[in-house]
Enzyme design. Structure first.
Site, PDB file in Angstrom:
ATOM      1  CE1 TYR A 145      -3.046  -3.008   0.180  1.00 43.99           C
ATOM      2  CE2 TYR A 145      -4.042  -2.044   2.105  1.00 43.99           C
ATOM      3  CZ  TYR A 145      -4.026  -3.019   1.130  1.00 43.99           C
ATOM      4  OH  TYR A 145      -5.000  -3.985   1.118  1.00 43.99           O
ATOM      5  CE  LYS A 194       0.832 -17.939  -1.927  1.00 44.82           C
ATOM      6  NZ  LYS A 194      -0.049 -19.115  -1.801  1.00 44.82           N
ATOM      7  CG  ASP A 226      -2.762 -19.937   0.216  1.00 43.22           C
ATOM      8  OD1 ASP A 226      -2.013 -19.949   1.222  1.00 43.22           O
ATOM      9  OD2 ASP A 226      -2.479 -20.530  -0.841  1.00 43.22           O
ATOM     10  CG  ASP A 250      -7.267  -4.028   3.785  1.00 43.52           C
ATOM     11  OD1 ASP A 250      -8.213  -3.768   4.554  1.00 43.52           O
ATOM     12  OD2 ASP A 250      -7.206  -3.593   2.609  1.00 43.52           O
ATOM     13  CG  ASP A 254     -12.813  -6.240   5.271  1.00 41.80           C
ATOM     14  OD1 ASP A 254     -12.246  -5.486   6.092  1.00 41.80           O
ATOM     15  OD2 ASP A 254     -13.469  -5.821   4.301  1.00 41.80           O
TER      16      ASP A 254
HETATM   17  C1  IPM Z   1      -9.121  -0.536   6.168  1.00 35.37           C
HETATM   18  C2  IPM Z   1      -9.498   0.020   4.834  1.00 35.37           C
HETATM   19  C3  IPM Z   1      -8.357   0.877   4.336  1.00 35.37           C
HETATM   20  C4  IPM Z   1      -7.137   0.006   4.237  1.00 35.37           C
HETATM   21  C5  IPM Z   1      -8.624   1.614   3.022  1.00 35.37           C
HETATM   22  C6  IPM Z   1      -9.862   2.477   3.108  1.00 35.37           C
HETATM   23  C7  IPM Z   1      -7.429   2.404   2.568  1.00 35.37           C
HETATM   24  O1  IPM Z   1      -9.812  -1.005   3.969  1.00 35.37           O
HETATM   25  O2  IPM Z   1      -8.881   0.250   7.093  1.00 35.37           O
HETATM   26  O3  IPM Z   1      -9.067  -1.759   6.298  1.00 35.37           O
HETATM   27  O4  IPM Z   1      -6.925  -0.654   3.237  1.00 35.37           O
HETATM   28  O5  IPM Z   1      -6.385  -0.043   5.181  1.00 35.37           O
HETATM   29 MG    MG Z   2      -9.948  -2.888   4.900  1.00 38.07          MG
END
Ligand code: IPM
Ligand code: MG
Length: 362
Positions: A145, A194, A226, A250, A254
């Site tokens: 990133y 990985k 994975d 990231d 989620d």
């Molecule tokens: C998170 C979000 C951010 C990230 C984005 C909005 C840049 O997805 O905080 O997880 O990738 O870190």
């Molecule tokens: Mg995120």
């Protein structure tokens, strides 16, 4: 009791950001009333709103306000309105620059199921019953990133390049947070990478194993990313502390949040060398429900609790907020994202209000 005065930089941001942040500020005010602290707020524009007002997702003076505050609370940034702006001017770039500018390399994302929400988890009850309570320690200001991003014409077609780079010292400082977090919990640390493909992951793994000699009380294991994605849905009870690089963290965070019922419930802390941290729910700006009083403010309110605990050293105050959230869930109140049959569906403001009413000093 020590009465404290704290200045919080407040980034309401875009989409549902302003509604959820409002509820968290009411919780801070209530803590102030109950415990005698004074919280003051400094408004900061970041994300789409800053692009509209200032032509920049994070103007320098806004970053300075955050660096100079005692801590930073953020709602969410981004939305379809800014989809076509150039990559380095996107709302998300403001967030990445804020994290880097504050030096908050360590992002702590808990995945813990609230027993009241077991029905909201998409996993089978038999898997949920084994327990879900782990933390993802995500490296936050390095990796792909933050490498260079370029798109160039090569041989008559576009080629895009994103650079993934980690130095040993960047890996080591987040690795130490992983080991120290594990030490305070069950003593198990899972390093996710990985290394069967990526050089950056092979270096990651080597550094983790070098560090492990300094933490003999922590049991280190390795897992490919994975496989980890699969194990999180197969048997999340096996995890306690996971440490991983930026992009993997990231994605996995989620996934980990969803199995606990809703991404709307999960707070996060981002810390660096100082106590000035960045606290934000891990969900996005949900433009589809913005302004409709439908968002779940709990992830943001719990982020406020994390700020009290980790930046302000106010554990009793943090407990007070967490107890109130639990009481409201016990009473059957749910926002739409965590609703299940037999519960009472309420909006964002009412959820905030009910949490306030349940905040009591013990
Ligand atoms: C998170 C979000 C951010 C990230 C984005 C909005 C840049 O997805 O905080 O997880 O990738 O870190
Ligand atoms: Mg995120």
């Amino acid at each position: 009791m020590i009465l404290m005065q704290k200045n919080i930089a407040v980034i309401r941001g875009d989409g549902i950001g302003p509604e959820i942040v409002e509820q968290a500020l009411l919780a801070f005010d209530k803590i102030g009333e109950l415990y005698g602290h004074t919280f003051t707020y400094t408004d900061v524009d970041m994300g789409g709103i800053a692009i509209d007002k200032w032509g920049d997702p994070l103007p320098t003076d806004m970053l300075e306000k955050c660096v100079n505050a005692d801590s930073v609370l953020l709602g969410a940034v981004g939305g379809p309105k800014w989809n076509d702006v150039p990559g380095d001017k996107r709302p998300e770039k403001g967030l990445l620059r804020l994290r880097a500018g504050m030096g908050v390399y360590s992002n702590n994302r808990p995945a813990k199921i609230w027993p009241q929400l077991a029905d909201a988890s998409p996993l089978k009850a038999s898997i949920v019953a084994k327990g879900i309570d782990f933390i993802i320690v995500r490296e936050l200001i390095g990796g792909i990133y933050f490498g260079s991003h370029t798109t160039e014409e090569v041989n008559g077609e576009k080629n895009a390049v994103d650079v993934l780079q980690y130095s040993e010292s960047e890996i080591e400082r987040i690795g130490r947070i992983g080991f120290e977090t594990a030490r305070k919990r069950s003593g198990k640390l899972c390093s996710v990478e990985k290394s069967n493909v990526l050089d950056s992951s092979r270096l990651w793994k080597a550094v983790m194993h070098r560090l492990s000699a300094e933490y003999p009380d922590v049991e280190l294991s390795d897992m490919l990313v994975d496989n980890c994605a699969m194990q999180i849905v197969k048997d999340p009870s096996q995890f306690d502390v996971v440490v991983t690089e930026n992009m993997f963290g990231d994605i996995l965070s989620d996934e980990a949040s969803m199995i606990t019922g809703s991404i709307g419930m999960i707070p996060s802390s981002s810390l660096g060398a100082s106590s000035n941290g960045l606290y934000e729910p891990i969900h996005g700006s949900a433009p589809d429900i913005a302004g409709m009083d439908m968002a779940n403010p709990i992830g943001t309110i719990l982020s406020a609790a994390m700020m009290l605990r980790f930046s302000f050293d106010m554990p009793a105050e943090a407990d007070c907020i967490e107890r109130a959230v639990s009481a409201v869930l016990d009473a059957g109140y749910r926002t739409a994202d965590i609703y299940s049959d037999g519960c009472k569906k309420i909006g964002c403001a009412e959820m905030g209000q009910r949490i306030l009413e349940n905040m009591r000093k013990e």
